[in-house]
Design a protein around this motif. Structure first.
Motif, PDB file in Angstrom:
ATOM      1  N   TRP A  36       8.481  37.078   9.756  1.00 20.08           N
ATOM      2  CA  TRP A  36       7.355  35.492   9.076  1.00 20.08           C
ATOM      3  C   TRP A  36       6.457  35.499   9.668  1.00 20.08           C
ATOM      4  CZ3 TRP A  36       5.757  32.074  12.035  1.00 20.08           C
ATOM      5  CH2 TRP A  36       5.900  31.777  13.183  1.00 20.08           C
ATOM      6  N   PRO A  37       5.978  36.116  10.647  1.00 17.56           N
ATOM      7  CA  PRO A  37       4.564  35.600  11.490  1.00 17.56           C
ATOM      8  C   PRO A  37       3.575  36.289   9.949  1.00 17.56           C
ATOM      9  CG  PRO A  37       6.053  36.197  12.832  1.00 17.56           C
ATOM     10  CD  PRO A  37       6.525  36.610  11.907  1.00 17.56           C
ATOM     11  N   VAL A  38       4.126  37.762   9.906  1.00 17.12           N
ATOM     12  CA  VAL A  38       2.925  38.370   9.673  1.00 17.12           C
ATOM     13  C   VAL A  38       2.825  38.304   7.784  1.00 17.12           C
ATOM     14  CG1 VAL A  38       3.122  41.259   8.128  1.00 17.12           C
ATOM     15  CG2 VAL A  38       4.225  41.098  10.494  1.00 17.12           C
ATOM     16  N   VAL A  39       4.255  37.696   7.508  1.00 16.57           N
ATOM     17  CA  VAL A  39       3.424  37.112   5.437  1.00 16.57           C
ATOM     18  C   VAL A  39       2.495  35.604   6.146  1.00 16.57           C
ATOM     19  CG1 VAL A  39       5.212  35.757   3.846  1.00 16.57           C
ATOM     20  CG2 VAL A  39       6.228  37.921   4.695  1.00 16.57           C
ATOM     21  N   LEU A  40       3.192  34.732   7.066  1.00 13.39           N
ATOM     22  CA  LEU A  40       1.958  33.419   7.068  1.00 13.39           C
ATOM     23  C   LEU A  40       0.857  34.444   7.361  1.00 13.39           C
ATOM     24  CD1 LEU A  40       2.848  30.541   7.321  1.00 13.39           C
ATOM     25  CD2 LEU A  40       2.730  30.946   9.992  1.00 13.39           C
ATOM     26  N   TRP A  41       0.509  35.315   8.223  1.00 11.66           N
ATOM     27  CA  TRP A  41      -0.121  35.598   8.067  1.00 11.66           C
ATOM     28  C   TRP A  41      -0.840  35.999   7.110  1.00 11.66           C
ATOM     29  CZ3 TRP A  41      -3.471  33.783  12.389  1.00 11.66           C
ATOM     30  CH2 TRP A  41      -4.985  34.213  12.838  1.00 11.66           C
ATOM     31  N   ALA A  42      -0.667  36.756   6.140  1.00 10.83           N
ATOM     32  CA  ALA A  42      -1.079  37.444   4.955  1.00 10.83           C
ATOM     33  C   ALA A  42      -2.103  35.996   4.061  1.00 10.83           C
ATOM     34  CB  ALA A  42      -0.623  38.302   4.571  1.00 10.83           C
ATOM     35  N   CYS A  43      -0.412  35.424   4.167  1.00 14.67           N
ATOM     36  CA  CYS A  43      -0.993  34.247   3.876  1.00 14.67           C
ATOM     37  C   CYS A  43      -2.451  33.591   4.250  1.00 14.67           C
ATOM     38  CB  CYS A  43       0.320  33.533   3.361  1.00 14.67           C
ATOM     39  SG  CYS A  43       1.809  33.930   1.981  1.00 14.67           S
ATOM     40  N   PHE A  44      -3.016  32.998   5.376  1.00 13.41           N
ATOM     41  CA  PHE A  44      -4.159  32.710   5.716  1.00 13.41           C
ATOM     42  C   PHE A  44      -5.352  33.715   5.457  1.00 13.41           C
ATOM     43  CE2 PHE A  44      -6.853  32.285   8.797  1.00 13.41           C
ATOM     44  CZ  PHE A  44      -7.137  31.647   9.442  1.00 13.41           C
ATOM     45  N   PHE A  91     -12.604  40.729  11.690  1.00 13.49           N
ATOM     46  CA  PHE A  91     -13.003  41.944  12.117  1.00 13.49           C
ATOM     47  C   PHE A  91     -11.029  41.030  13.270  1.00 13.49           C
ATOM     48  CE2 PHE A  91     -12.619  43.176  16.969  1.00 13.49           C
ATOM     49  CZ  PHE A  91     -12.291  44.258  17.077  1.00 13.49           C
ATOM     50  N   THR A  92     -11.492  39.679  13.654  1.00 10.62           N
ATOM     51  CA  THR A  92     -10.557  39.117  14.204  1.00 10.62           C
ATOM     52  C   THR A  92      -9.106  38.535  13.284  1.00 10.62           C
ATOM     53  OG1 THR A  92     -12.076  36.969  15.785  1.00 10.62           O
ATOM     54  CG2 THR A  92     -10.118  36.706  15.571  1.00 10.62           C
ATOM     55  N   GLU A  93      -9.768  38.036  12.450  1.00 10.75           N
ATOM     56  CA  GLU A  93      -8.336  38.470  10.796  1.00 10.75           C
ATOM     57  C   GLU A  93      -7.725  39.555  11.028  1.00 10.75           C
ATOM     58  OE1 GLU A  93      -9.874  35.551   7.500  1.00 10.75           O
ATOM     59  OE2 GLU A  93      -9.995  38.151   7.844  1.00 10.75           O
ATOM     60  N   TYR A  94      -7.964  41.216  10.961  1.00 12.96           N
ATOM     61  CA  TYR A  94      -7.350  42.104  11.149  1.00 12.96           C
ATOM     62  C   TYR A  94      -7.113  42.171  12.404  1.00 12.96           C
ATOM     63  CZ  TYR A  94      -7.318  41.808   6.255  1.00 12.96           C
ATOM     64  OH  TYR A  94      -7.035  41.258   4.855  1.00 12.96           O
ATOM     65  N   PHE A  95      -7.847  41.911  12.978  1.00 10.59           N
ATOM     66  CA  PHE A  95      -7.164  42.525  14.560  1.00 10.59           C
ATOM     67  C   PHE A  95      -5.561  41.700  15.337  1.00 10.59           C
ATOM     68  CE2 PHE A  95      -6.710  42.077  19.627  1.00 10.59           C
ATOM     69  CZ  PHE A  95      -7.231  43.456  19.567  1.00 10.59           C
ATOM     70  N   ILE A  96      -5.640  40.289  14.615  1.00 15.12           N
ATOM     71  CA  ILE A  96      -3.948  38.874  14.434  1.00 15.12           C
ATOM     72  C   ILE A  96      -3.365  40.126  13.500  1.00 15.12           C
ATOM     73  CG2 ILE A  96      -3.245  37.276  14.745  1.00 15.12           C
ATOM     74  CD1 ILE A  96      -6.074  36.128  15.342  1.00 15.12           C
ATOM     75  N   PHE A  97      -3.958  40.419  12.763  1.00 12.37           N
ATOM     76  CA  PHE A  97      -2.191  40.938  11.332  1.00 12.37           C
ATOM     77  C   PHE A  97      -2.259  42.367  11.755  1.00 12.37           C
ATOM     78  CE2 PHE A  97      -2.162  42.927   7.282  1.00 12.37           C
ATOM     79  CZ  PHE A  97      -1.464  41.835   6.657  1.00 12.37           C
ATOM     80  N   CYS A  98      -2.686  43.139  12.777  1.00 16.45           N
ATOM     81  CA  CYS A  98      -2.009  44.551  13.317  1.00 16.45           C
ATOM     82  C   CYS A  98      -1.453  44.171  14.409  1.00 16.45           C
ATOM     83  CB  CYS A  98      -3.519  45.203  13.306  1.00 16.45           C
ATOM     84  SG  CYS A  98      -3.244  47.561  13.379  1.00 16.45           S
ATOM     85  N   LEU A  99      -1.302  43.330  15.121  1.00 11.43           N
ATOM     86  CA  LEU A  99      -0.456  43.293  16.672  1.00 11.43           C
ATOM     87  C   LEU A  99       0.552  42.718  15.754  1.00 11.43           C
ATOM     88  CD1 LEU A  99      -2.581  40.668  19.025  1.00 11.43           C
ATOM     89  CD2 LEU A  99      -2.235  43.768  18.759  1.00 11.43           C
ATOM     90  N   LEU A 100       0.452  41.848  14.645  1.00  6.76           N
ATOM     91  CA  LEU A 100       1.897  40.845  13.842  1.00  6.76           C
ATOM     92  C   LEU A 100       2.655  41.861  13.326  1.00  6.76           C
ATOM     93  CD1 LEU A 100       0.313  37.232  13.072  1.00  6.76           C
ATOM     94  CD2 LEU A 100       1.565  37.947  14.323  1.00  6.76           C
ATOM     95  N   LEU A 101       1.972  43.102  12.877  1.00 10.49           N
ATOM     96  CA  LEU A 101       2.592  44.425  11.468  1.00 10.49           C
ATOM     97  C   LEU A 101       2.717  45.544  13.272  1.00 10.49           C
ATOM     98  CD1 LEU A 101      -0.442  45.096   9.425  1.00 10.49           C
ATOM     99  CD2 LEU A 101       1.992  44.676   8.574  1.00 10.49           C
ATOM    100  N   TYR A 102       2.628  45.153  13.632  1.00 16.35           N
ATOM    101  CA  TYR A 102       3.272  46.667  15.106  1.00 16.35           C
ATOM    102  C   TYR A 102       4.756  45.367  15.241  1.00 16.35           C
ATOM    103  CZ  TYR A 102       4.143  48.932  18.819  1.00 16.35           C
ATOM    104  OH  TYR A 102       4.585  49.949  19.472  1.00 16.35           O
ATOM    105  N   ARG A 103       4.469  44.307  15.987  1.00 18.12           N
ATOM    106  CA  ARG A 103       5.458  43.880  16.164  1.00 18.12           C
ATOM    107  C   ARG A 103       6.650  43.310  14.804  1.00 18.12           C
ATOM    108  NH1 ARG A 103       7.782  38.129  15.200  1.00 18.12           N
ATOM    109  NH2 ARG A 103       8.652  37.107  17.004  1.00 18.12           N
ATOM    110  N   GLY A 104       6.056  43.742  13.947  1.00 16.93           N
ATOM    111  CA  GLY A 104       6.724  43.309  12.761  1.00 16.93           C
ATOM    112  C   GLY A 104       7.308  44.539  12.431  1.00 16.93           C
ATOM    113  N   VAL A 105       6.916  45.797  12.959  1.00 15.85           N
ATOM    114  CA  VAL A 105       7.470  47.350  12.113  1.00 15.85           C
ATOM    115  C   VAL A 105       8.512  47.381  13.386  1.00 15.85           C
ATOM    116  CG1 VAL A 105       7.220  49.779  12.197  1.00 15.85           C
ATOM    117  CG2 VAL A 105       5.352  48.126  11.227  1.00 15.85           C
ATOM    118  N   ARG A 106       7.804  47.199  14.808  1.00 15.87           N
ATOM    119  CA  ARG A 106       8.572  47.507  16.277  1.00 15.87           C
ATOM    120  C   ARG A 106      10.434  46.798  15.894  1.00 15.87           C
ATOM    121  NH1 ARG A 106       7.248  45.960  22.404  1.00 15.87           N
ATOM    122  NH2 ARG A 106       7.916  44.491  21.455  1.00 15.87           N
TER     123      ARG A 106
END
Length: 185
Positions: A36-44, A91-106
Motif C-alpha cells: 500500500w505505501p508503494v501504490v500511495l507514493w506512485a499516486c503522489f 531525485f528525492t521522489e524516486y529515492f523514496i519510491f525505490c525504498l518503498l518498492l524494495y520493502r514491497g518486493v521483500r
C-alpha cells in the motif's frame, strides 16, 4: 433440587478475557501491508506530474518564500534555486519510491537480496519513464529523458544506501555472535 435439568447449560458463561483471546481483529493480508505505501507514493508521483506542480505554479509559491528570506535575490538567482529545488524533488521522489518498492518486493522476508534490489530499481526506473510519458501529454509540462535519468539515479542511490545499511547490520550481527562465542568459552 438434585434433579437434572437437561435444558440448562452446565458450563458457566465465559468471561470477557476468554472471549477476547479467541476474537482476533481481522488481519490485513501481508501483500497489502507491503504494497500500500508503494501504490500511495506512485499516486503522489503521478499527482506531482500534473499541471498543478508545473514550473510556473511551483515558482509562484517559491518566489515569495525566497523573497522573504533574501529580498535582494535577483531573477537569475531565483531561477537557479527554483531549478535546483525541482531537480532535487525528482531525485528525492524516486529515492523514496525505490525504498518503498524494495520493502514491497521483500514482503515479510528478512535481510537483503540483490534480486529484490534489482527488481525495485528497474521498477522505479520504468515508472520514471512512464511518468515522463505522462508529462508529455500535460500542456504545461515537458517530458525530458534527463529527468527520467535523474529519477533513476535517485532510485540507484536508494539501492546503494539500502545495500550499505543491510551490509552494516549483517556485520554488526556477526560481531555480536563472535563476541558471544568468545565470552562463552
Amino acid at each position: 433440587m438434585a434433579e437434572t435439568q437437561p435444558w440448562r447449560n452446565p458450563r458457566p458463561a465465559p468471561h470477557l478475557p476468554e472471549i477476547q483471546a479467541r476474537l482476533r481483529p481481522p488481519r490485513v493480508p501481508a501483500w497489502l501491508r507491503a504494497w500500500w505505501p508503494v501504490v500511495l507514493w506512485a499516486c503522489f508521483i503521478f499527482t506531482m506530474s500534473t499541471d498543478t506542480f508545473s514550473s510556473e505554479h511551483t515558482g509562484s509559491v517559491l518566489r515569495p518564500i525566497l523573497r522573504w528570506l533574501d529580498p535582494s535575490l535577483t531573477a537569475n538567482q531565483f531561477e537557479l534555486i527554483h531549478h535546483l529545488v525541482r531537480k532535487c524533488a525528482h531525485f528525492t521522489e524516486y529515492f523514496i519510491f525505490c525504498l518503498l518498492l524494495y520493502r514491497g518486493v521483500r514482503g515479510d522476508r528478512e535481510g537483503w537480496r540483490w534480486t529484490w534490489g534489482i527488481v525495485a530499481f528497474f521498477s522505479a526506473a520504468g515508472y520514471s519513464v512512464l511518468d515522463e510519458i505522462h508529462q508529455a501529454f500535460v500542456a504545461s509540462r515537458t517530458a525530458s529523458p534527463y529527468d527520467s535519468l535523474l529519477d533513476s539515479i535517485g532510485a540507484l542511490a536508494a539501492l546503494i544506501v539500502l545495500w550499505m545499511w543491510f551490509r552494516r547490520r549483517y556485520r554488526e550481527g556477526e560481531a555480536e555472535i563472535s563476541a558471544s562465542d568468545v565470552t562463552s568459552v
